[in-house]
Structure formats: C-alpha cells, structure tokens
Enzyme design. Structure first.
Site, PDB file in Angstrom:
ATOM      1  N   ASN A   1      49.027  39.610  36.031  1.00 46.84           N
ATOM      2  CA  ASN A   1      49.650  40.089  37.266  1.00 46.84           C
ATOM      3  C   ASN A   1      50.409  41.399  37.072  1.00 46.84           C
ATOM      4  OD1 ASN A   1      49.200  38.771  39.800  1.00 46.84           O
ATOM      5  ND2 ASN A   1      50.004  36.897  38.886  1.00 46.84           N
TER       6      ASN A   1
ATOM      7  N   ASP B   1      40.909  30.955  41.549  1.00 43.26           N
ATOM      8  CA  ASP B   1      41.456  30.836  42.909  1.00 43.26           C
ATOM      9  C   ASP B   1      40.943  29.576  43.608  1.00 43.26           C
ATOM     10  OD1 ASP B   1      42.923  31.472  45.190  1.00 43.26           O
ATOM     11  OD2 ASP B   1      41.287  32.658  46.053  1.00 43.26           O
TER      12      ASP B   1
ATOM     13  N   GLU C   1      44.713  29.543  37.971  1.00 45.55           N
ATOM     14  CA  GLU C   1      44.884  29.241  39.396  1.00 45.55           C
ATOM     15  C   GLU C   1      43.893  28.172  39.856  1.00 45.55           C
ATOM     16  OE1 GLU C   1      46.285  31.588  43.430  1.00 45.55           O
ATOM     17  OE2 GLU C   1      45.245  32.724  41.874  1.00 45.55           O
TER      18      GLU C   1
ATOM     19  N   ASP D   1      45.419  36.073  33.732  1.00 52.64           N
ATOM     20  CA  ASP D   1      45.872  36.924  34.830  1.00 52.64           C
ATOM     21  C   ASP D   1      47.340  37.235  34.561  1.00 52.64           C
ATOM     22  OD1 ASP D   1      46.754  38.046  37.175  1.00 52.64           O
ATOM     23  OD2 ASP D   1      46.201  36.364  38.463  1.00 52.64           O
TER      24      ASP D   1
ATOM     25  N   ASP E   1      38.490  39.384  44.899  1.00 49.84           N
ATOM     26  CA  ASP E   1      39.515  38.724  44.110  1.00 49.84           C
ATOM     27  C   ASP E   1      39.229  39.028  42.632  1.00 49.84           C
ATOM     28  OD1 ASP E   1      41.949  37.167  44.446  1.00 49.84           O
ATOM     29  OD2 ASP E   1      40.957  35.568  43.361  1.00 49.84           O
ATOM     30  N   HIS E   2      39.424  38.082  41.730  1.00 46.35           N
ATOM     31  CA  HIS E   2      39.276  38.351  40.302  1.00 46.35           C
ATOM     32  C   HIS E   2      37.817  38.256  39.856  1.00 46.35           C
ATOM     33  CE1 HIS E   2      43.635  38.123  39.269  1.00 46.35           C
ATOM     34  NE2 HIS E   2      43.671  37.372  40.349  1.00 46.35           N
TER      35      HIS E   2
ATOM     36  N   ASP F   1      43.856  41.545  34.568  1.00 44.91           N
ATOM     37  CA  ASP F   1      43.404  40.467  33.688  1.00 44.91           C
ATOM     38  C   ASP F   1      43.121  41.057  32.309  1.00 44.91           C
ATOM     39  OD1 ASP F   1      42.722  38.062  35.757  1.00 44.91           O
ATOM     40  OD2 ASP F   1      42.235  40.013  36.627  1.00 44.91           O
TER      41      ASP F   1
ATOM     42  N   TYR G   1      48.746  32.212  33.232  1.00 47.60           N
ATOM     43  CA  TYR G   1      48.732  32.717  34.600  1.00 47.60           C
ATOM     44  C   TYR G   1      50.154  33.174  34.894  1.00 47.60           C
ATOM     45  CZ  TYR G   1      48.407  32.715  39.720  1.00 47.60           C
ATOM     46  OH  TYR G   1      48.458  33.070  41.044  1.00 47.60           O
TER      47      TYR G   1
END
Length: 275
Positions: A169, A9, A44, A167, A265-266, A240, A128
């Site tokens: 998603n 991120d 990201e 990721d 977040d991740h 993930d 991603y």
C-alpha cells in the site's frame, strides 16, 4: 524457487462468484496455476473468522490440488470480513507457519494481515499492509505499523534470509505511479508512507523489481477500479512488492508482474530466486 503474490480482493468472489468480475478473477487464477509456483501468497481474502465453507474449499483445492494452505482472517475487535491473508505451498515443501502479532496500533494485529512460513533456508513473510484510508484518517496508525513491521522483519533477518511480499500500500518513488504530482496527499504516496518504506529497505532489504529492472518506467501492479479507463490508459501504481534480504539479492533471477488481462485492481507479481 518460484513465488507469486496477489491481492485477490475477496477469495469468495474469485472462487464461487457469478459476476463478470468473478470471471475475470478466475482467469487470473488460471494464469497463476500455469506458473506452477512453489509458494503463493494471497492478500485481502475477506473471509469470515470461521473460515472457508465447503464450497470455497472445494473450489480452492480444484485450482491448487498439489498445495497445502494456511490462512488467517480478521477477528474481533476488528471488522468482520475484512483484510485476511492466505499462503499456499507445494505439499513437498516443509514449512512451519506462524501468524505474527507485532504490537501494531488500533485493531491492526487482529485484521489477519500477516503470515510467516519458516523454511530450512529462509523465512517467507506475506503481508497486507494497512491503508492510510480516506482522508488519511489512519495515517498515524499506518506510520506506527511501518515501524513495528520493519522491526519484525529485521528480527527474522537476524536468524536467516527473508523473502517478503504482498500489498504494501505504498508507491515508493515518483516513478512508481503514473501521476505523482497530483497524489502527494493521497493514501499510498504521502511523504510519511514513502519514508516508512525507505526505512524498511534501509533495514537490510531490497526491492527486487527495481534491482532487476532498474528505473524502467510505466510498470504498475494496481489500477483503480472506480476509474474505468485506468488500466486502458495504464494510469496505475506499483504498490505490490517482493523484497529480499540484501545478502541474497544476487540470487534473484526474476521479479515481474503477471498479466491480469482486463481485470483492474491488483495484478499478481512473481519472483524467482536460486536458493
């Protein structure tokens, strides 16, 4: 071999930012460096098309002096400073990098979403996956992406075994998020996205976390930043993944989340496999 994947991120914020969140990101980088992985996949990055500046490169090399790296950024006609991926690999590992375009819809092939490293023994793919977006405005395009990505990964698998990560998603099953009942129409848990991931696995790939841990509950890789208590309450999602070709699944010895402390977040994920 050991592999790590992390949606960072914004690599700039992690490497050179001055905010409290940047400090938390650097703590995660410290955790990653201690793992001494062979290959590290970053999603990201949010770098501009021109790439990293000198300050960013200096900071990256300070964290990872024993690694070479490649990266790809979003470019026109896609949004600037959006998405982007990076792969770092030990200097003694011989790989050939490519930046696949898979015939994805909209601007997805221009968003820097994928890198593949070809090793003598395997393909390493980091991805991603596009988000279906607020109001599921990009769900149709996301479904098309899933079809093209599955076809691409399968084409690699026909040549040599595949290790893929990133990721994705999507929370695949109800066990993969804390509150499934209220999220069936949320991006990342629609029937369409879950079916797309099922189709990917059915094409010859294994979700290594579930392979190693079975139906262990309450283990997630992402917690919403906008909800301050999401991580404290472990109200997360597992989006993930490390996937491997079915024929090498028995060589996997570890598939886990790494501790990212207070940072929401991740969180990074790790894979160890005997190749």
């Amino acid at each position: 071999m050991k592999f790590i994947s992390w949606n960072i991120d914004s690599i700039n914020a992690a490497l050179t930012g001055t905010s409290p969140r940047s400090d938390l990101s650097r703590q995660v980088l410290d955790t990653i460096t201690k793992e001494n992985a062979d290959i590290i996949a970053i999603q990201e990055t949010k770098l501009p098309e021109a790439g990293m500046n000198a300050k960013q490169e200096e900071a990256l090399k300070a964290y990872f002096p024993e690694y070479d790296y490649v990266y790809v950024s979003s470019r026109e006609p896609a949004r600037k400073g959006y998405a982007g991926t990076m792969a770092l690999y030990k200097k003694d590992i011989k790989v050939v990098a490519s930046f696949p375009e898979i015939g994805a819809p909209d601007t997805m092939d221009s968003e820097g979403r994928m890198i593949t490293l070809e090793h003598d023994k395997f393909f390493f793919n980091l991805v991603y996956t596009p988000n279906a977006g607020d109001g599921l405005k990009r769900l149709k395009e996301r479904q098309e992406w899933d079809v093209h990505y599955t076809k691409y990964l399968k084409s690699l698998d026909e040549v040599k075994p595949v290790i893929s990560c990133g990721d994705y998603n999507v929370a695949h099953e109800e066990i993969d998020l804390a509150n499934p009942d209220s999220n069936h129409m949320s991006a990342g848990f629609t029937d369409e996205e879950r079916a797309g991931f099922t189709n990917l696995l059915n094409a010859g790939f294994v979700d290594t976390f579930r392979f190693i841990h079975g139906d262990i509950p309450n283990v997630y890789s992402w917690w919403a930043q906008r909800i301050k208590t999401s991580k404290i309450n472990n109200s997360g999602w597992r989006i993930d993944y490390f996937l491997v070709s079915d024929r090498i699944k028995d060589k996997v010895t570890r598939s886990d989340m790494l501790d990212s402390g207070a940072r929401q977040d991740h969180t990074p994920i790790a894979l160890e496999i005997e190749l």
